[in-house]
Design a protein around this motif. Sequence first.
Motif, PDB file in Angstrom:
ATOM      1  N   ILE A  77       8.430 -21.244 -15.735  1.00  0.00           N
ATOM      2  CA  ILE A  77       7.454 -20.265 -15.269  1.00  0.00           C
ATOM      3  C   ILE A  77       6.872 -19.605 -16.512  1.00  0.00           C
ATOM      4  O   ILE A  77       7.597 -18.928 -17.260  1.00  0.00           O
ATOM      5  CB  ILE A  77       8.091 -19.201 -14.342  1.00  0.00           C
ATOM      6  N   ASP A  78       5.584 -19.817 -16.760  1.00  0.00           N
ATOM      7  CA  ASP A  78       4.997 -19.311 -17.997  1.00  0.00           C
ATOM      8  C   ASP A  78       4.561 -17.855 -17.859  1.00  0.00           C
ATOM      9  O   ASP A  78       4.776 -17.217 -16.818  1.00  0.00           O
ATOM     10  CB  ASP A  78       3.844 -20.206 -18.468  1.00  0.00           C
ATOM     11  N   GLU A  79       3.948 -17.341 -18.911  1.00  0.00           N
ATOM     12  CA  GLU A  79       3.579 -15.926 -18.946  1.00  0.00           C
ATOM     13  C   GLU A  79       2.571 -15.541 -17.869  1.00  0.00           C
ATOM     14  O   GLU A  79       2.459 -14.368 -17.508  1.00  0.00           O
ATOM     15  CB  GLU A  79       3.013 -15.570 -20.326  1.00  0.00           C
ATOM     16  N   LYS A  80       1.843 -16.513 -17.348  1.00  0.00           N
ATOM     17  CA  LYS A  80       0.865 -16.246 -16.292  1.00  0.00           C
ATOM     18  C   LYS A  80       1.442 -16.471 -14.896  1.00  0.00           C
ATOM     19  O   LYS A  80       0.742 -16.311 -13.900  1.00  0.00           O
ATOM     20  CB  LYS A  80      -0.366 -17.128 -16.493  1.00  0.00           C
ATOM     21  N   GLY A  81       2.712 -16.869 -14.830  1.00  0.00           N
ATOM     22  CA  GLY A  81       3.341 -17.120 -13.543  1.00  0.00           C
ATOM     23  C   GLY A  81       3.141 -18.530 -13.033  1.00  0.00           C
ATOM     24  O   GLY A  81       3.527 -18.848 -11.906  1.00  0.00           O
ATOM     25  N   THR A  82       2.549 -19.396 -13.845  1.00  0.00           N
ATOM     26  CA  THR A  82       2.346 -20.789 -13.452  1.00  0.00           C
ATOM     27  C   THR A  82       3.676 -21.533 -13.489  1.00  0.00           C
ATOM     28  O   THR A  82       4.438 -21.409 -14.458  1.00  0.00           O
ATOM     29  CB  THR A  82       1.342 -21.480 -14.389  1.00  0.00           C
ATOM     30  N   MET A  83       3.947 -22.309 -12.446  1.00  0.00           N
ATOM     31  CA  MET A  83       5.230 -23.007 -12.319  1.00  0.00           C
ATOM     32  C   MET A  83       5.086 -24.493 -12.618  1.00  0.00           C
ATOM     33  O   MET A  83       4.062 -25.101 -12.316  1.00  0.00           O
ATOM     34  CB  MET A  83       5.788 -22.847 -10.904  1.00  0.00           C
ATOM     35  N   LYS A  84       6.144 -25.052 -13.195  1.00  0.00           N
ATOM     36  CA  LYS A  84       6.202 -26.500 -13.414  1.00  0.00           C
ATOM     37  C   LYS A  84       7.642 -26.958 -13.231  1.00  0.00           C
ATOM     38  O   LYS A  84       8.529 -26.542 -13.970  1.00  0.00           O
ATOM     39  CB  LYS A  84       5.706 -26.881 -14.808  1.00  0.00           C
ATOM     40  N   LEU A  85       7.862 -27.797 -12.230  1.00  0.00           N
ATOM     41  CA  LEU A  85       9.177 -28.373 -11.957  1.00  0.00           C
ATOM     42  C   LEU A  85       9.239 -29.731 -12.645  1.00  0.00           C
ATOM     43  O   LEU A  85       8.318 -30.540 -12.518  1.00  0.00           O
ATOM     44  CB  LEU A  85       9.355 -28.524 -10.447  1.00  0.00           C
ATOM     45  N   PHE A  86      10.326 -29.996 -13.380  1.00  0.00           N
ATOM     46  CA  PHE A  86      10.399 -31.244 -14.137  1.00  0.00           C
ATOM     47  C   PHE A  86      11.823 -31.769 -14.171  1.00  0.00           C
ATOM     48  O   PHE A  86      12.789 -31.027 -13.940  1.00  0.00           O
ATOM     49  CB  PHE A  86       9.897 -31.034 -15.574  1.00  0.00           C
ATOM     50  N   SER A  87      11.940 -33.053 -14.473  1.00  0.00           N
ATOM     51  CA  SER A  87      13.254 -33.691 -14.648  1.00  0.00           C
ATOM     52  C   SER A  87      13.169 -34.722 -15.761  1.00  0.00           C
ATOM     53  O   SER A  87      12.192 -35.470 -15.857  1.00  0.00           O
ATOM     54  CB  SER A  87      13.712 -34.386 -13.357  1.00  0.00           C
ATOM     55  N   PHE A  88      14.208 -34.751 -16.597  1.00  0.00           N
ATOM     56  CA  PHE A  88      14.407 -35.813 -17.580  1.00  0.00           C
ATOM     57  C   PHE A  88      15.662 -36.566 -17.140  1.00  0.00           C
ATOM     58  O   PHE A  88      16.746 -35.974 -17.081  1.00  0.00           O
ATOM     59  CB  PHE A  88      14.622 -35.247 -18.982  1.00  0.00           C
ATOM     60  N   SER A  89      15.524 -37.842 -16.820  1.00  0.00           N
ATOM     61  CA  SER A  89      16.686 -38.588 -16.322  1.00  0.00           C
ATOM     62  C   SER A  89      16.822 -39.922 -17.042  1.00  0.00           C
ATOM     63  O   SER A  89      15.918 -40.361 -17.761  1.00  0.00           O
ATOM     64  CB  SER A  89      16.563 -38.834 -14.814  1.00  0.00           C
ATOM     65  N   GLN A  90      17.964 -40.570 -16.808  1.00  0.00           N
ATOM     66  CA  GLN A  90      18.215 -41.860 -17.437  1.00  0.00           C
ATOM     67  C   GLN A  90      17.424 -42.990 -16.789  1.00  0.00           C
ATOM     68  O   GLN A  90      17.568 -44.144 -17.187  1.00  0.00           O
ATOM     69  CB  GLN A  90      19.712 -42.166 -17.443  1.00  0.00           C
ATOM     70  N   GLU A  91      16.595 -42.668 -15.814  1.00  0.00           N
ATOM     71  CA  GLU A  91      15.658 -43.674 -15.327  1.00  0.00           C
ATOM     72  C   GLU A  91      14.709 -44.087 -16.448  1.00  0.00           C
ATOM     73  O   GLU A  91      14.324 -45.255 -16.558  1.00  0.00           O
ATOM     74  CB  GLU A  91      14.846 -43.133 -14.149  1.00  0.00           C
ATOM     75  N   GLN A  92      14.344 -43.118 -17.287  1.00  0.00           N
ATOM     76  CA  GLN A  92      13.375 -43.374 -18.355  1.00  0.00           C
ATOM     77  C   GLN A  92      13.935 -43.152 -19.752  1.00  0.00           C
ATOM     78  O   GLN A  92      13.416 -43.719 -20.717  1.00  0.00           O
ATOM     79  CB  GLN A  92      12.157 -42.459 -18.170  1.00  0.00           C
ATOM     80  N   TYR A  93      14.975 -42.333 -19.863  1.00  0.00           N
ATOM     81  CA  TYR A  93      15.433 -41.916 -21.184  1.00  0.00           C
ATOM     82  C   TYR A  93      16.931 -42.140 -21.354  1.00  0.00           C
ATOM     83  O   TYR A  93      17.693 -42.096 -20.383  1.00  0.00           O
ATOM     84  CB  TYR A  93      15.139 -40.422 -21.402  1.00  0.00           C
ATOM     85  N   SER A  94      17.337 -42.341 -22.596  1.00  0.00           N
ATOM     86  CA  SER A  94      18.763 -42.340 -22.913  1.00  0.00           C
ATOM     87  C   SER A  94      19.262 -40.900 -22.873  1.00  0.00           C
ATOM     88  O   SER A  94      18.467 -39.949 -22.834  1.00  0.00           O
ATOM     89  CB  SER A  94      18.995 -42.924 -24.308  1.00  0.00           C
TER      90      SER A  94
END
Length: 275
Positions: A64-81
């Motif tokens: 949640i940034d300073e303006k209240g904008t939201m971003k849901l994210f995931s880093f998984s082993q589907e793409q990354y070590s």
Amino acid sequence: MRLPVLVFDIETLTDLKSGAHLYGLDLPEPDLDQALTKLRRQESGTDFQRLPLHEIVCISGLWIDEKGTMKLFSFSQEQYSEAEILQKFLSIFDKRNPTLVSWNGSQFDLPVILYRAMYHGLSAPSLFDQGEIDTQKRYNNYQNRYHHRHIDLMDWMAMFNGRNFQKLDDIAHLLGYPGKRGKAGYLIPEYVRNQQWLEMTSYCEADVLNTWLVYLRFLLLKGQILPEDHRLWIQATIHYLQGQPQQTEFLQVWQTCCKHTDFTSSDFSQPPQQH
């Protein structure tokens, strides 16, 4: 609320390779998993592995940034070590100093991240500095349980008394939020084995969302946001999730659960607004 905010959660598996090295075992993978579990039961009476033997398969977060904008994210082993997952997560702190929010993060998530980052030879001074580099972090860093840079809600809400610790699932349900919806962490190995990455990231992100909703209620309790601000944040969260197909089930369950308490019963009765 001190913005930006980063609510996070990790999912892990037993690191069989490291476990075999630690205990001097030379066994096929299925037998190795069973042997490590048996050894752990003998050591501690539980199947829960030592923290350094937790290999990270997913890190999810809500930014949640300073303006209240939201971003849901995931880093998984589907793409990354695992090393790449850690690098991507840790790089956030090289650029920003968010308020970090977790459930049991000080006893599990952050120590696991520390051990696994060391295992891969990574550096993360912005996250683990306690004033040796940035003198301001001597008085407000991510490790000290009484500081405000990292809010471990489980610890804070228990008033720093382990006898009062509660499960996120239970607290979320009691407050009118979805909780784990009958799912549990023991499904993670199955998700990875079957390459059900969407199910795994959805599960991890749901924990993040439950933590965020509990955090908003915690801020309301402490008077750090006003009731109207709380309502606006709830509406902003609903509005954001309506654009996230992966969290359709979470929204549907929330719409049902919110009716169980008077305070949350109107969560979905108002048109969503952006904060």
